[in-house]
Design a protein around this motif. Structure first.
Motif, PDB file in Angstrom:
ATOM      1  N   LYS A 245       1.583  11.250 -11.495  1.00  0.00           N
ATOM      2  CA  LYS A 245       0.594  10.170 -11.417  1.00  0.00           C
ATOM      3  C   LYS A 245       1.057   8.999 -12.271  1.00  0.00           C
ATOM      4  N   ASP A 246       0.573   7.817 -11.902  1.00  0.00           N
ATOM      5  CA  ASP A 246       0.800   6.643 -12.740  1.00  0.00           C
ATOM      6  C   ASP A 246      -0.032   6.789 -14.006  1.00  0.00           C
ATOM      7  N   LYS A 247       0.465   6.267 -15.125  1.00  0.00           N
ATOM      8  CA  LYS A 247      -0.236   6.382 -16.410  1.00  0.00           C
ATOM      9  C   LYS A 247      -1.596   5.689 -16.411  1.00  0.00           C
ATOM     10  N   THR A 248      -1.707   4.555 -15.704  1.00  0.00           N
ATOM     11  CA  THR A 248      -2.941   3.771 -15.774  1.00  0.00           C
ATOM     12  C   THR A 248      -3.835   3.939 -14.552  1.00  0.00           C
ATOM     13  N   LYS A 249      -3.271   4.319 -13.430  1.00  0.00           N
ATOM     14  CA  LYS A 249      -4.045   4.491 -12.190  1.00  0.00           C
ATOM     15  C   LYS A 249      -3.826   5.918 -11.684  1.00  0.00           C
TER      16      LYS A 249
END
Length: 150
Positions: free
Chosen positions: A117-121
């Motif tokens: 997963k992306d860190k922010t989304k």
């Protein structure tokens, strides 16, 4: 004899500033969403790295049957195997694709699924899933969309 005057008048300068302001007002929204595009491109790049690493590890495992028996193959480090494919773990496909926990959120939802997963989304993600011991892993990228990564 008249002296030739050079330069711009105040009205001409104000008109240039107004025109530039109008152009900036229309152009700025076109370039404002670079972070979402960059996030999507980074995740697509990581997905491509996982696909390539999976194929490389599988090839190395097929070339060395003893590695399959041992459950690990040496491809720039000891890559954990499930059958002849990289295991869906940080020491399997995570190490093979050189995915860093500093760059992505790594989630092992179940014993057979590796999720990046992306860190922010967190909706901007892809998964690497093993169906059986020696079947081709499935890499699902359907959540890699502009809407999920913006």
């Amino acid at each position: 004899m008249k002296k030739q005057q050079s330069g711009f008048t105040l009205i001409e300068l104000i008109m240039v500033i107004v025109v530039l302001g109008i152009l900036a007002a229309f152009a700025l929204p076109k370039f404002a969403n670079f972070s979402g595009d960059a996030r999507l491109a980074a995740m697509q790049g990581a997905s491509g790295a996982v696909k390539s690493a999976s194929a490389i590890v599988h090839s190395a495992a097929l070339a060395d049957p003893a590695a399959v028996t041992a459950g690990k193959v040496d491809v720039e480090g000891d890559i954990a195997l499930v059958g002849s494919y990289a295991a869906p773990t940080a020491l399997g496909i995570g190490l093979a694709a050189q995915l860093s926990a500093g760059d992505f959120t790594i989630d092992v939802a179940t014993a057979d699924t590796f999720i990046v997963k992306d860190k922010t989304k967190s909706a901007c993600l892809f998964s690497y899933k093993m169906a059986a011991a020696d079947s081709v892993p499935t890499i699902t990228t359907t959540a890699l969309t502009a809407a999920n990564c913006d």
